[in-house]
Motif scaffolding. Structure first.
Motif, PDB file in Angstrom:
ATOM      1  N   ILE A  90       0.826  -1.208   0.000  1.00 55.14           N
ATOM      2  CA  ILE A  90       0.000   0.000   0.000  1.00 55.14           C
ATOM      3  C   ILE A  90       0.861   1.259   0.000  1.00 55.14           C
ATOM      4  O   ILE A  90       0.351   2.348   0.235  1.00 55.14           O
ATOM      5  N   ASN A  91       2.161   1.089  -0.260  1.00 56.03           N
ATOM      6  CA  ASN A  91       3.101   2.218  -0.327  1.00 56.03           C
ATOM      7  C   ASN A  91       3.025   3.104   0.921  1.00 56.03           C
ATOM      8  O   ASN A  91       2.900   4.320   0.833  1.00 56.03           O
ATOM      9  N   PHE A  92       3.120   2.460   2.081  1.00 60.98           N
ATOM     10  CA  PHE A  92       2.991   3.188   3.337  1.00 60.98           C
ATOM     11  C   PHE A  92       4.013   2.684   4.357  1.00 60.98           C
ATOM     12  O   PHE A  92       3.739   2.564   5.537  1.00 60.98           O
ATOM     13  N   VAL A  93       5.221   2.410   3.899  1.00 60.35           N
ATOM     14  CA  VAL A  93       6.227   1.788   4.746  1.00 60.35           C
ATOM     15  C   VAL A  93       6.832   2.761   5.749  1.00 60.35           C
ATOM     16  O   VAL A  93       7.079   2.395   6.902  1.00 60.35           O
ATOM     17  N   GLY A  94       7.067   4.003   5.373  1.00 60.09           N
ATOM     18  CA  GLY A  94       7.768   4.952   6.234  1.00 60.09           C
ATOM     19  C   GLY A  94       7.157   5.121   7.604  1.00 60.09           C
ATOM     20  O   GLY A  94       7.806   4.892   8.632  1.00 60.09           O
ATOM     21  N   LEU A  95       5.903   5.539   7.653  1.00 56.90           N
ATOM     22  CA  LEU A  95       5.236   5.758   8.934  1.00 56.90           C
ATOM     23  C   LEU A  95       5.039   4.441   9.690  1.00 56.90           C
ATOM     24  O   LEU A  95       5.192   4.394  10.914  1.00 56.90           O
ATOM     25  N   VAL A  96       4.739   3.379   8.959  1.00 51.80           N
ATOM     26  CA  VAL A  96       4.556   2.069   9.583  1.00 51.80           C
ATOM     27  C   VAL A  96       5.854   1.621  10.252  1.00 51.80           C
ATOM     28  O   VAL A  96       5.853   1.152  11.387  1.00 51.80           O
ATOM     29  N   ALA A  97       6.970   1.772   9.553  1.00 50.48           N
ATOM     30  CA  ALA A  97       8.263   1.366  10.113  1.00 50.48           C
ATOM     31  C   ALA A  97       8.593   2.170  11.370  1.00 50.48           C
ATOM     32  O   ALA A  97       9.093   1.613  12.358  1.00 50.48           O
ATOM     33  N   LEU A 141      -2.232  -0.127   8.822  1.00 54.37           N
ATOM     34  CA  LEU A 141      -2.450  -0.781   7.527  1.00 54.37           C
ATOM     35  C   LEU A 141      -3.807  -0.441   6.913  1.00 54.37           C
ATOM     36  O   LEU A 141      -4.019  -0.690   5.730  1.00 54.37           O
ATOM     37  N   GLY A 142      -4.708   0.118   7.693  1.00 56.82           N
ATOM     38  CA  GLY A 142      -6.036   0.391   7.176  1.00 56.82           C
ATOM     39  C   GLY A 142      -6.453   1.838   7.252  1.00 56.82           C
ATOM     40  O   GLY A 142      -6.658   2.506   6.238  1.00 56.82           O
ATOM     41  N   VAL A 143      -6.572   2.357   8.448  1.00 58.81           N
ATOM     42  CA  VAL A 143      -7.131   3.683   8.642  1.00 58.81           C
ATOM     43  C   VAL A 143      -6.150   4.800   8.267  1.00 58.81           C
ATOM     44  O   VAL A 143      -6.500   5.723   7.529  1.00 58.81           O
ATOM     45  N   LEU A 144      -4.928   4.721   8.778  1.00 62.67           N
ATOM     46  CA  LEU A 144      -3.955   5.804   8.527  1.00 62.67           C
ATOM     47  C   LEU A 144      -3.658   6.030   7.044  1.00 62.67           C
ATOM     48  O   LEU A 144      -3.611   7.182   6.601  1.00 62.67           O
ATOM     49  N   PRO A 145      -3.449   4.972   6.232  1.00 63.34           N
ATOM     50  CA  PRO A 145      -3.212   5.231   4.818  1.00 63.34           C
ATOM     51  C   PRO A 145      -4.376   5.950   4.128  1.00 63.34           C
ATOM     52  O   PRO A 145      -4.171   6.809   3.280  1.00 63.34           O
ATOM     53  N   VAL A 146      -5.594   5.598   4.527  1.00 65.98           N
ATOM     54  CA  VAL A 146      -6.764   6.254   3.949  1.00 65.98           C
ATOM     55  C   VAL A 146      -6.790   7.733   4.354  1.00 65.98           C
ATOM     56  O   VAL A 146      -7.036   8.607   3.520  1.00 65.98           O
ATOM     57  N   ILE A 147      -6.532   8.013   5.621  1.00 59.99           N
ATOM     58  CA  ILE A 147      -6.518   9.400   6.095  1.00 59.99           C
ATOM     59  C   ILE A 147      -5.440  10.199   5.359  1.00 59.99           C
ATOM     60  O   ILE A 147      -5.695  11.317   4.912  1.00 59.99           O
ATOM     61  N   PHE A 148      -4.252   9.626   5.241  1.00 63.92           N
ATOM     62  CA  PHE A 148      -3.165  10.322   4.549  1.00 63.92           C
ATOM     63  C   PHE A 148      -3.503  10.565   3.074  1.00 63.92           C
ATOM     64  O   PHE A 148      -3.167  11.600   2.520  1.00 63.92           O
TER      65      PHE A 148
END
Length: 152
Positions: A90-97, A141-148
């Motif tokens: 989902i191209n969201f590695v930075g914040l997740v890491a 993995l779900g909510v934050l990527p959508v918000i961003f």
């Protein structure tokens, strides 16, 4: 196995509603759900020596304090690894890491403190950290990527 089944059910409900056959990376999400569920299960059954009761199931009584804590840390590490791999889809590695680094740090601190001071207060933190971990992983993995995505 309950956590991945719940995740799959939720995703399948969405897929049926929009008539798609699935999403790439869903396998990693199911792996994340499995390990997050294991972390919660193990974390809630780590007890201080004075809290052990004859006939009650706990991983510390079954495997010993050190093995139970190492297993919990291993599962949290596997949750971390699978979450990063899922986040790649989902191209969201930075914040997740970054979030996972904070969670891993807290997990190591709890494990170290419990091994040094095996008291009830530190034993209870395994369940607390596991719960926070699961919520943070699902949000990341779900909510934050959508918000961003909405905010961009």
């Amino acid at each position: 196995l309950v956590m991945p089944l719940m995740g799959l059910y939720a995703m399948a409900s969405e897929w049926l509603a929009v008539r798609v056959n699935g999403a790439p990376g869903v396998g990693w999400f199911l792996v994340v759900s499995f390990f997050a569920g294991m972390a919660i299960e193990i974390g809630r059954n780590i007890r201080a020596p004075k809290d052990e009761r004859p006939g009650q199931h706990s991983y510390t009584s079954r495997w010993g304090r050190q093995k139970a804590v190492i297993l919990w840390l291993t599962v949290t590490w596997l949750t971390t690894l699978s979450t990063v791999l899922a986040a790649m889809y989902i191209n969201f590695v930075g914040l997740v890491a970054l979030l996972l680094l904070l969670l891993l740090t807290s997990a190591v601190i709890v494990a170290w403190r419990f091994m040094s001071y095996p008291v009830t207060a530190w034993a209870q933190r395994f369940e607390l950290v596991s719960g926070i971990w699961a919520i943070a992983v699902y949000l990341s993995l779900g909510v934050l990527p959508v918000i961003f995505k909405i905010l961009r």
